[in-house]
Design a protein around this motif. Structure first.
Motif, PDB file in Angstrom:
ATOM      1  N   GLU A 287       0.836  -1.208   0.000  1.00 15.99           N
ATOM      2  CA  GLU A 287       0.000   0.000   0.000  1.00 15.99           C
ATOM      3  C   GLU A 287       0.867   1.253   0.000  1.00 15.99           C
ATOM      4  O   GLU A 287       0.584   2.220  -0.714  1.00 15.99           O
ATOM      5  CB  GLU A 287      -0.936   0.007   1.212  1.00 15.99           C
TER       6      GLU A 287
ATOM      7  N   ASP B 223      -7.111   5.408  -6.573  1.00 15.79           N
ATOM      8  CA  ASP B 223      -7.352   4.191  -7.337  1.00 15.79           C
ATOM      9  C   ASP B 223      -6.976   4.381  -8.799  1.00 15.79           C
ATOM     10  O   ASP B 223      -6.814   5.503  -9.269  1.00 15.79           O
ATOM     11  CB  ASP B 223      -8.803   3.739  -7.211  1.00 15.79           C
TER      12      ASP B 223
ATOM     13  N   VAL C  79      -6.810   2.203  -2.802  1.00 18.70           N
ATOM     14  CA  VAL C  79      -6.786   2.312  -1.345  1.00 18.70           C
ATOM     15  C   VAL C  79      -7.791   3.395  -0.959  1.00 18.70           C
ATOM     16  O   VAL C  79      -7.753   4.499  -1.495  1.00 18.70           O
ATOM     17  CB  VAL C  79      -5.389   2.698  -0.813  1.00 18.70           C
TER      18      VAL C  79
ATOM     19  N   SER D 170      -8.427  -1.697   0.979  1.00 13.40           N
ATOM     20  CA  SER D 170      -7.648  -1.737  -0.262  1.00 13.40           C
ATOM     21  C   SER D 170      -8.057  -2.948  -1.091  1.00 13.40           C
ATOM     22  O   SER D 170      -8.577  -3.935  -0.564  1.00 13.40           O
ATOM     23  CB  SER D 170      -6.146  -1.744   0.011  1.00 13.40           C
TER      24      SER D 170
END
Length: 151
Positions: free
Chosen positions: A12, A79, A92, A132
């Motif tokens: 992430e 995104d 996320v 996510s």
């Protein structure tokens, strides 16, 4: 960071660092929602998200800034589509509490390596929930978790 561990997974963090644009959802004093595209930076020392306007943009007068002053609950979505064949969305979503800060933006932008000079006013987002998809697994495998942040 909390207890030496990041709020975000390594994948992430890498994804957030490579994405230049997010959408910030706020709710104004009138109860009406707004979504705006924003540039953002992840602060690696605190796992907080920083939203700054370019110098002279008058961030403190923006609706998103006024909305955060009225209601600190926000959501930020980052995104994209990694590929269209096969369809591979990823992203996320960070839900959290925001602070509208009227000073210090220039220093924060410089410290985090912003690609432009920040306006003095800026918004800080403290994650409370992270969702996510397509980051640590397939595009259709959603990871959702609350952070240990309070307040």
């Amino acid at each position: 960071m909390l207890g030496g561990m990041s709020t975000f997974t390594a994948a992430e963090i890498a994804y957030l660092h490579e994405q230049p644009l997010a959408r910030l959802a706020t709710v104004g004093a009138d109860g009406r929602p707004q979504v705006k595209p924003v540039g953002f930076l992840l602060d690696p020392d605190t796992d907080e998200l920083v939203i700054g306007g370019y110098a002279g943009s008058g961030m403190a007068g923006s609706k998103k800034f006024r909305d955060v002053l009225a209601n600190a609950d926000v959501a930020l979505v980052v995104d994209d589509v990694a590929d269209v064949d096969p369809w591979t969305p990823r992203g996320v979503e960070v839900r959290g509490r925001a602070e509208a800060r009227t000073a210090g933006g220039e220093d924060v932008g410089k410290r985090l390596g912003a690609p432009f000079d920040f306006d003095p006013a800026w918004i800080l987002v403290r994650p409370r929930r992270i969702v996510s998809w397509g980051i640590d697994g397939s595009s259709y495998s959603v990871s959702a978790r609350d952070t240990s942040r309070v307040g």
